[in-house]
Design an enzyme around this catalytic site. Structure first.
Site, PDB file in Angstrom:
ATOM      1  N   GLY A  66      -4.334  -1.355  -1.292  1.00  0.00           N
ATOM      2  CA  GLY A  66      -3.888  -0.427  -2.338  1.00  0.00           C
ATOM      3  C   GLY A  66      -2.714  -1.020  -3.113  1.00  0.00           C
ATOM      4  N   TRP A  78      -3.967  -3.624  -5.392  1.00  0.00           N
ATOM      5  CA  TRP A  78      -4.664  -3.018  -6.540  1.00  0.00           C
ATOM      6  C   TRP A  78      -3.685  -2.891  -7.714  1.00  0.00           C
ATOM      7  CZ3 TRP A  78      -3.439   1.428  -9.206  1.00  0.00           C
ATOM      8  CH2 TRP A  78      -4.379   1.867 -10.141  1.00  0.00           C
ATOM      9  N   HIS A  79      -2.416  -2.626  -7.391  1.00  0.00           N
ATOM     10  CA  HIS A  79      -1.438  -2.403  -8.455  1.00  0.00           C
ATOM     11  C   HIS A  79      -1.129  -3.666  -9.241  1.00  0.00           C
ATOM     12  CE1 HIS A  79      -0.680   1.336  -6.272  1.00  0.00           C
ATOM     13  NE2 HIS A  79      -0.215   1.783  -7.413  1.00  0.00           N
ATOM     14  N   GLY A  80      -1.072  -4.788  -8.574  1.00  0.00           N
ATOM     15  CA  GLY A  80      -0.702  -5.980  -9.326  1.00  0.00           C
ATOM     16  C   GLY A  80      -0.955  -7.248  -8.556  1.00  0.00           C
ATOM     17  N   PHE A 115      -1.172  -2.215 -14.654  1.00  0.00           N
ATOM     18  CA  PHE A 115      -2.002  -2.270 -13.449  1.00  0.00           C
ATOM     19  C   PHE A 115      -3.476  -2.171 -13.817  1.00  0.00           C
ATOM     20  CE2 PHE A 115       1.956  -0.037 -11.758  1.00  0.00           C
ATOM     21  CZ  PHE A 115       2.597  -1.233 -11.574  1.00  0.00           C
TER      22      PHE A 115
END
Lengths: 474, 290
Positions: A329, A332-334, A474
């Protein structure tokens, strides 16, 4: 296109007017979805039309896969669904993680490393890719679970229209909420002007724009100094207030965007899922993740944590599954390892919390000292972890922490500290109102219109300098 | 509920606009460096009539020139130097607003990116321009929170000066600032980039010159340790190369050790006054020599 731009306002008005024109409802000529698809395409391609090819490719993969998973040969369903998910992930990895891969494994001065480094990050790719994956998985589940049935229309043309609309509908396209096919596709139908819930839309839009323009956009001009080496010369109090300010800013920015998205979708007759539910009143990390970026946390729960085994395979596996889910997770952001560290921090916090709860069952009374202490503890821990978002280089995070404890003798700019606290205050009030409203709903309902009036006034007179949305990256 | 909320907002707006129009608040209502820049830019765009500017001198530059005490120069000076931006933004703003001053006093210390800041462009777009010109309460300098800040700054003026002095006295912090700046200034930009930037500047400045606007270049002193860095030397050379001494006037750099700096790069309070007065004298000398 930004929700706060004039170009978007024009597009919205035109779309809204055309959408509700009577000719849209003539038999066999229902063009409402086409109007929304067209305006979504303009919305997405406004600054970089070349990105539409990627969006079309991603949409086509998911439309085709979901159709053939539904109506293709049963023995190939599993293979097709897996292939669809893999293609989605490969596309995401190629565009999003190339710089990370390049920086970690290759020389970035030339050759393949340099090439990977120069691949641009298409806006919203993380969001529409996850929605595509949801379409494929939900369709696959449709064969065994009634909840996911009838997501795919027998007519291929209708399926293309519905699925593409699900992926590109502009309120959620670039920054969520991440829709799940089984929540959204059943809502697709003719919509009528008389059915618009104006009060709901008004509230969502006013609070959303207030959080974004008045809170987040003002705070951003103070937290912009939260960069290396600028922060090295700031006092402890300034550094602490900037960190808290960033915590409120990221909430106001993202929750503001989500609320605007909900309000806009409401204008066209669609209900998107609530993405934030007053996360800073959480007393535990698991509660925080039930309240923060709900569409992502539920996505990760349904499509990653459960398939990993969730909590069904023993305690140790549960802790491991929680950590894996949160690390992914985070990524997923960066595309930076600090995001993985951020995810690991939350994963470990969730695992330790679960371990603690498994060992000791302590009941805490609401409104007790310990209850508020826990709220403060979770808030401060979460705020500290946001530093990994702001400073993607881990060494700088360490330096920031060091400066936080050693710069006690430096002079503080009290006006800046005051302003950070002042602009953060509406977020605190927003959460307090929520808590207190449950006890005295009639009192707060009476006051409501005045609060919205003041917010509207401040949107016009006290908005910050325009800024993009944090989650766009993102 | 919607109607009531809109009614409240309109009433508040009318009351606020009335207060702003009938009060003459002279406080510095900027909340941070960026808002200070935009307030200056918006003031120039919305509140300065073109005919009033015709006899004025406009100071163009970066945060270094923003420290100049423009009030001490008299009424005919406008400071369009911006924090963290460069001379380009000020020049472009003067060009786009078509407000022709008598003289442009251009700082040579920083030559930044040549792309006008989006916030300034937004203030010039018709969508912002007309509402902001019509309603003073929409202008950044009149934000309710800005007014609170202006009041506080006014009240705490002495205390803030004291704090600035205290900050300056922290030698360790000063040295850290100087070393950070030095690190930035040691590496010179490639000639290709500098040439591209100076070509844009040349075009802009030549256009102003053609309109009979007097052009004067000046350089604000830095801490001695920064004055001899490669970037500072090269930037100066480029200015003299692109704008010859025969065609353009330059104000000589005074002795850098005669001044005190707050962080090595910006003049501290008293030195800013001294340097501003020096500029005024030199400008008068230039005028008299003509």
């Amino acid at each position: 296109m930004l929700f706060t731009s004039f170009a978007f306002f024009i597009l919205l008005v035109l779309t809204f007017v055309i959408y509700y024109l009577p000719f849209n409802f003539f038999k066999k000529a229902n063009t409402q979805l086409l109007v929304l698809i067209l305006s979504s395409v303009i919305f997405y391609g406004y600054y970089a039309p070349e990105l539409l090819f990627l969006l079309a490719f991603s949409g086509a993969v998911n439309v085709l896969t979901s159709y053939y998973v539904s109506f293709g040969a049963p023995k190939h369903r599993m293979l097709l669904a897996t292939a669809g998910i893999v293609i989605n992930l490969v596309v995401l990895a190629f565009f999003k993680y190339s710089p990370l891969i390049a920086g970690t494994f290759f020389n970035t001065d030339n050759g393949i490393g340099f090439f990977l480094l120069t691949i641009p990050l298409p806006i919203g790719i993380s969001f529409f890719t996850f929605e595509g994956i949801s379409l494929v998985i939900d369709t696959y589940k449709g064969h065994t679970d009634d909840k996911f049935k009838n997501l795919v229309d027998k007519s291929f043309k209708t399926h293309i229209r519905n699925s593409f609309f699900f992926i590109v509908f502009f309120p959620h396209l670039v920054s969520g909420p991440i829709l799940k096919a089984h929540d959204f596709i059943p809502q697709i139908s003719n919509k009528f002007f008389k059915d618009i819930d104006w009060e709901y839309c008004f509230k969502m839009l006013v609070v959303g724009y207030f959080l974004k323009l008045v809170v987040a956009d003002n705070l951003k001009d103070f937290t912009s100094s939260l960069v290396y080496p600028g922060f090295m010369t700031l006092s402890t109090l300034t550094l602490a207030s900037m960190l808290l300010g960033y915590s409120f800013q990221i909430f106001a920015d993202f929750a503001g965007y989500s609320l605007i998205a909900l309000g806009l979708a409401g204008l066209f007759g669609y209900r998107l899922m609530q993405n934030f539910n007053f996360p800073y009143i959480s007393t535990t990390f698991s509660e925080f993740w039930r309240r923060w970026h709900i569409s992502l946390s539920t996505f990760l729960k349904e499509y990653l944590y459960f398939p990993l085994g969730g909590n069904k395979k023993g305690k140790v596996r549960t802790y491991i599954n929680l950590t894996i889910t949160m690390v992914l997770g985070g990524l997923w952001h960066g595309a930076a390892w600090s995001y993985a560290v951020w995810g690991a921090f939350h994963g470990l916090a969730l695992a330790i919390e679960r371990l603690f709860n498994d060992k000791f069952k302590i009941a805490i009374k609401p409104n007790s000292f310990f209850y508020y202490f826990k709220i403060l503890f979770v808030f401060l821990s979460v705020s500290l972890a946001w530093l990994l978002f702001k400073l993607p280089n881990f060494d700088q995070v360490i330096m920031y922490m060091k400066a936080l404890f050693t710069n006690t003798g430096l002079v503080t700019n009290y006006i800046s500290v005051f302003l950070i606290l002042l602009y953060s205050f509406p977020v605190v009030l927003y959460h307090i109102f929520y808590l207190k409203r449950q006890a005295k709903p009639a009192f707060f309902n009476k006051l409501e219109y005045a609060v919205y009036g003041v917010m509207l006034f401040l949107i016009f007179t006290n908005s910050g300098t325009p800024g993009t949305f944090i989650y766009f990256q993102f | 509920m919607i109607k009531k909320s809109i009614f409240i907002a309109v009433i508040l707006l009318v009351i606020f606009e009335t207060i702003i129009r009938f009060s003459n608040i002279q406080w510095d209502t900027s909340q941070n460096d960026k808002s200070a820049n935009l307030i200056s830019a918006q003031n120039f765009i919305y509140n300065f009539p073109a005919e009033d500017i015709a006899n004025d001198t406009v100071i163009i530059g970066s945060s270094i020139s923003r420290k100049l005490v423009t009030d001490s120069l008299g009424k005919r000076f406008v400071n369009l130097a911006f924090n963290a931006w460069s001379s380009y933004d000020g020049l472009e703003l003067v060009k786009l607003t078509q407000k022709k001053p008598a003289c442009l006093l251009i700082e040579m210390n920083v030559v930044g990116n040549q792309k006008l800041q989006e916030d300034v462009t937004a203030s010039l777009s018709p969508v912002s321009y007309y509402p902001n010109k019509a309603f003073k309460s929409f202008q950044l300098q009149n934000q309710p929170v800005g007014l609170v800040v202006g009041y506080l700054k006014n009240m705490l003026k002495a205390r803030m000066e004291e704090m600035k002095l205290k900050k300056r006295e922290n030698q360790e912090l000063y040295n850290l600032n100087v070393s950070m700046e030095k690190e930035k200034l040691i590496n010179v930009l490639p000639d290709s980039i500098l040439n591209a930037r100076f070509n844009v500047l040349k075009k802009l400045i030549e256009d102003f010159k053609k309109q009979n606007i007097k052009i004067v270049f000046f350089e604000v002193p830095f801490d001695e340790q920064l004055m001899n860095t490669a970037t500072v030397i090269k930037t100066r050379e480029y200015f003299h190369q692109y704008f010859s001494n025969k065609e353009y006037k330059y104000i000589d750099l005074p002795a850098v050790n005669d001044f005190i700096y707050s962080d090595g790069i910006h003049l501290s309070g008293k030195s800013a006054i001294v340097y501003t007065q020096y500029l005024k004298t030199e400008l008068n000398n230039i005028k008299n020599s003509n």
